[in-house]
Design a protein around this motif. Structure first.
Motif, PDB file in Angstrom:
ATOM      1  N   GLN A   3      -8.015   6.883  -6.260  1.00 28.60           N
ATOM      2  CA  GLN A   3      -8.679   6.249  -5.403  1.00 28.60           C
ATOM      3  C   GLN A   3      -9.933   6.491  -4.290  1.00 28.60           C
ATOM      4  O   GLN A   3     -10.064   6.837  -3.782  1.00 28.60           O
ATOM      5  CB  GLN A   3      -7.848   4.718  -5.013  1.00 28.60           C
ATOM      6  CG  GLN A   3      -6.958   4.066  -6.758  1.00 28.60           C
ATOM      7  CD  GLN A   3      -6.294   3.315  -6.307  1.00 28.60           C
ATOM      8  OE1 GLN A   3      -5.099   3.001  -4.823  1.00 28.60           O
ATOM      9  NE2 GLN A   3      -5.823   2.639  -6.850  1.00 28.60           N
ATOM     10  N   ARG A   9      -7.153  -1.261  -3.113  1.00 25.33           N
ATOM     11  CA  ARG A   9      -7.089  -1.550  -4.980  1.00 25.33           C
ATOM     12  C   ARG A   9      -5.665  -0.605  -4.816  1.00 25.33           C
ATOM     13  O   ARG A   9      -5.688   0.622  -4.350  1.00 25.33           O
ATOM     14  CB  ARG A   9      -7.979  -0.832  -5.460  1.00 25.33           C
ATOM     15  CG  ARG A   9      -9.249  -1.821  -5.942  1.00 25.33           C
ATOM     16  CD  ARG A   9     -10.336  -1.466  -6.527  1.00 25.33           C
ATOM     17  NE  ARG A   9     -10.618   0.180  -6.362  1.00 25.33           N
ATOM     18  CZ  ARG A   9     -11.351   1.079  -7.058  1.00 25.33           C
ATOM     19  NH1 ARG A   9     -11.498   0.236  -8.232  1.00 25.33           N
ATOM     20  NH2 ARG A   9     -12.073   2.252  -6.329  1.00 25.33           N
ATOM     21  N   THR A  10      -4.750  -1.539  -5.290  1.00 24.32           N
ATOM     22  CA  THR A  10      -3.378  -0.803  -6.270  1.00 24.32           C
ATOM     23  C   THR A  10      -2.668  -1.590  -7.235  1.00 24.32           C
ATOM     24  O   THR A  10      -4.150  -1.686  -8.215  1.00 24.32           O
ATOM     25  CB  THR A  10      -2.602  -0.719  -5.298  1.00 24.32           C
ATOM     26  OG1 THR A  10      -1.546   0.323  -5.130  1.00 24.32           O
ATOM     27  CG2 THR A  10      -1.946  -2.117  -4.408  1.00 24.32           C
ATOM     28  N   ASP A  11      -1.689  -0.651  -7.983  1.00 20.81           N
ATOM     29  CA  ASP A  11      -1.320  -1.188  -8.697  1.00 20.81           C
ATOM     30  C   ASP A  11      -0.098  -1.695  -8.754  1.00 20.81           C
ATOM     31  O   ASP A  11       0.831  -0.591  -7.708  1.00 20.81           O
ATOM     32  CB  ASP A  11      -1.870  -0.730 -10.232  1.00 20.81           C
ATOM     33  CG  ASP A  11      -1.395   0.604 -10.680  1.00 20.81           C
ATOM     34  OD1 ASP A  11      -0.459   1.535 -10.089  1.00 20.81           O
ATOM     35  OD2 ASP A  11      -2.163   0.970 -11.373  1.00 20.81           O
ATOM     36  N   ALA A  14       1.910   2.096  -8.536  1.00 20.88           N
ATOM     37  CA  ALA A  14       2.381   3.123  -7.450  1.00 20.88           C
ATOM     38  C   ALA A  14       2.995   2.280  -6.461  1.00 20.88           C
ATOM     39  O   ALA A  14       3.056   3.441  -5.814  1.00 20.88           O
ATOM     40  CB  ALA A  14       0.420   2.198  -7.077  1.00 20.88           C
ATOM     41  N   GLN A  15       2.667   0.924  -7.177  1.00 26.83           N
ATOM     42  CA  GLN A  15       4.090   0.167  -5.429  1.00 26.83           C
ATOM     43  C   GLN A  15       5.192   0.164  -5.568  1.00 26.83           C
ATOM     44  O   GLN A  15       6.371   1.007  -4.807  1.00 26.83           O
ATOM     45  CB  GLN A  15       3.087  -1.277  -5.987  1.00 26.83           C
ATOM     46  CG  GLN A  15       1.727  -1.398  -4.658  1.00 26.83           C
ATOM     47  CD  GLN A  15       2.131  -0.952  -3.297  1.00 26.83           C
ATOM     48  OE1 GLN A  15       2.888  -1.848  -2.503  1.00 26.83           O
ATOM     49  NE2 GLN A  15       1.476  -0.216  -3.448  1.00 26.83           N
ATOM     50  N   ALA A 195       0.833   7.137  -7.019  1.00 22.11           N
ATOM     51  CA  ALA A 195       0.370   6.714  -6.264  1.00 22.11           C
ATOM     52  C   ALA A 195      -0.511   7.452  -5.385  1.00 22.11           C
ATOM     53  O   ALA A 195      -1.350   8.796  -5.099  1.00 22.11           O
ATOM     54  CB  ALA A 195       1.737   6.643  -5.534  1.00 22.11           C
ATOM     55  N   THR A 196      -1.439   7.043  -4.749  1.00 22.85           N
ATOM     56  CA  THR A 196      -2.331   7.385  -3.140  1.00 22.85           C
ATOM     57  C   THR A 196      -1.950   6.843  -1.743  1.00 22.85           C
ATOM     58  O   THR A 196      -1.556   5.890  -1.773  1.00 22.85           O
ATOM     59  CB  THR A 196      -4.257   7.162  -3.386  1.00 22.85           C
ATOM     60  OG1 THR A 196      -3.983   5.933  -3.459  1.00 22.85           O
ATOM     61  CG2 THR A 196      -4.188   7.718  -4.808  1.00 22.85           C
ATOM     62  N   THR A 198      -4.295   5.703  -0.076  1.00 26.65           N
ATOM     63  CA  THR A 198      -4.106   4.294  -0.578  1.00 26.65           C
ATOM     64  C   THR A 198      -3.203   3.090  -0.735  1.00 26.65           C
ATOM     65  O   THR A 198      -2.654   1.761  -0.200  1.00 26.65           O
ATOM     66  CB  THR A 198      -5.312   3.692  -1.674  1.00 26.65           C
ATOM     67  OG1 THR A 198      -5.979   4.308  -0.480  1.00 26.65           O
ATOM     68  CG2 THR A 198      -6.134   1.770  -1.667  1.00 26.65           C
ATOM     69  N   ASP A 199      -2.230   3.592  -1.539  1.00 27.66           N
ATOM     70  CA  ASP A 199      -1.183   2.830  -1.969  1.00 27.66           C
ATOM     71  C   ASP A 199       0.179   2.490  -0.973  1.00 27.66           C
ATOM     72  O   ASP A 199       0.620   2.155  -1.116  1.00 27.66           O
ATOM     73  CB  ASP A 199      -0.772   3.818  -3.083  1.00 27.66           C
ATOM     74  CG  ASP A 199      -1.942   3.392  -4.765  1.00 27.66           C
ATOM     75  OD1 ASP A 199      -2.498   2.492  -4.849  1.00 27.66           O
ATOM     76  OD2 ASP A 199      -2.150   4.303  -5.269  1.00 27.66           O
ATOM     77  N   TYR A 203       1.220  -0.649   0.378  1.00 25.15           N
ATOM     78  CA  TYR A 203       2.889  -1.100   0.541  1.00 25.15           C
ATOM     79  C   TYR A 203       3.235  -0.864   1.744  1.00 25.15           C
ATOM     80  O   TYR A 203       3.955  -1.715   2.171  1.00 25.15           O
ATOM     81  CB  TYR A 203       3.315   0.152   0.418  1.00 25.15           C
ATOM     82  CG  TYR A 203       5.192   0.322   0.523  1.00 25.15           C
ATOM     83  CD1 TYR A 203       5.417  -0.510  -0.645  1.00 25.15           C
ATOM     84  CD2 TYR A 203       5.820   0.843   1.179  1.00 25.15           C
ATOM     85  CE1 TYR A 203       7.562  -0.399  -0.027  1.00 25.15           C
ATOM     86  CE2 TYR A 203       6.963   1.143   1.776  1.00 25.15           C
ATOM     87  CZ  TYR A 203       7.961   0.124   1.180  1.00 25.15           C
ATOM     88  OH  TYR A 203       9.722   0.194   0.867  1.00 25.15           O
TER      89      TYR A 203
END
Length: 230
Positions: A3, A9-11, A14-15, A195-196, A198-199, A203
């Motif tokens: 990302q 943006r996340t999902d 990932a969270q 995950a990244t 960004t994620d 969080y």
């Protein structure tokens, strides 16, 4: 899945993974010196997925992300040492979910007796997916590519747990790209991350626990200094 480092943006997957890594003590906050000599406000140590329950849950995250990615692969390859355990665990979970694929890994030193050689496990053939915890400099990936190609197979991608989305350090100088971007652009391989960074930021932004939310400014500052755009 990679990302843009500036995107919120996340999902859910990932969270859930970031929360799991924090709860397991694998993802920690404080002040840590990285291999590149930077002082990072967080540290991800996949070696601490060190019991059956944690390793099994980690394998679930890898398998779910891989199946959702649509990336086509015929087998897993785990570079020594962390990749060995990951390849075995994820192959078990993939089989449980209906995708039974073989796996192989390498020894650090060639064996001169028995079956010999540096590769162990299933024959390395077809489209081979490299599995590791992170990509720090791309060295392990390049070595894996060489072994896979020497066996007559085709490296098709890399899957990792966490994409730090930060500038690679080349000879002590910050590069304009990350190690993941190098693998994607220069080596031509897809990279699938659970995950990244960004994620991770998303969080922390959603935390009411001050022990976690208090780390947000330092992680944001670190990204602003060392983060990359995709």
């Amino acid at each position: 899945m990679t990302q843009d480092a500036s995107s919120p943006r996340t999902d859910a997957l990932a969270q859930d993974f970031v929360a799991f890594a924090v709860d397991a003590g694998v993802l920690r906050f404080g002040e840590f010196k990285t291999k590149a000599g930077r002082l990072s406000p967080y540290f991800f140590n996949a070696g601490l997925f060190d019991d059956g329950a944690k390793l099994g849950r980690l394998a679930q995250f890898y398998a779910q992300r891989l199946l959702a990615s649509g990336l086509e692969f015929d087998m897993l390859f785990g570079p020594a040492y962390k990749g060995i355990t990951l390849a075995a665990a994820v192959s078990i979970e993939l089989a449980r979910l209906g995708k039974n694929v073989p796996y192989a890994y390498n020894r650090k030193e060639a064996k001169d007796h028995g079956e010999g050689g540096t590769l162990v496990g299933a024959p390395v053939q077809g489209r081979v997916l490299i599995i590791d915890d992170v990509i720090s400099a791309g060295t392990s990936v390049r070595e894996s590519i060489a072994m896979i190609q020497a066996a007559g197979a085709t490296p098709c991608g890399v899957t990792i747990a966490l994409d730090r989305q930060e500038k690679a350090s080349e000879h002590g100088v910050d590069a304009p790209h990350s190690a993941v971007q190098f693998v994607q652009r220069e080596l031509g391989l897809s990279v699938v991350a659970i995950a990244t960074l960004t994620d991770l930021l998303a969080y922390l932004q959603g935390q009411s626990d001050p022990r976690l939310s208090s780390s947000l400014p330092a992680v944001q500052a670190y990204r602003e200094r060392y983060g990359v755009q995709t």
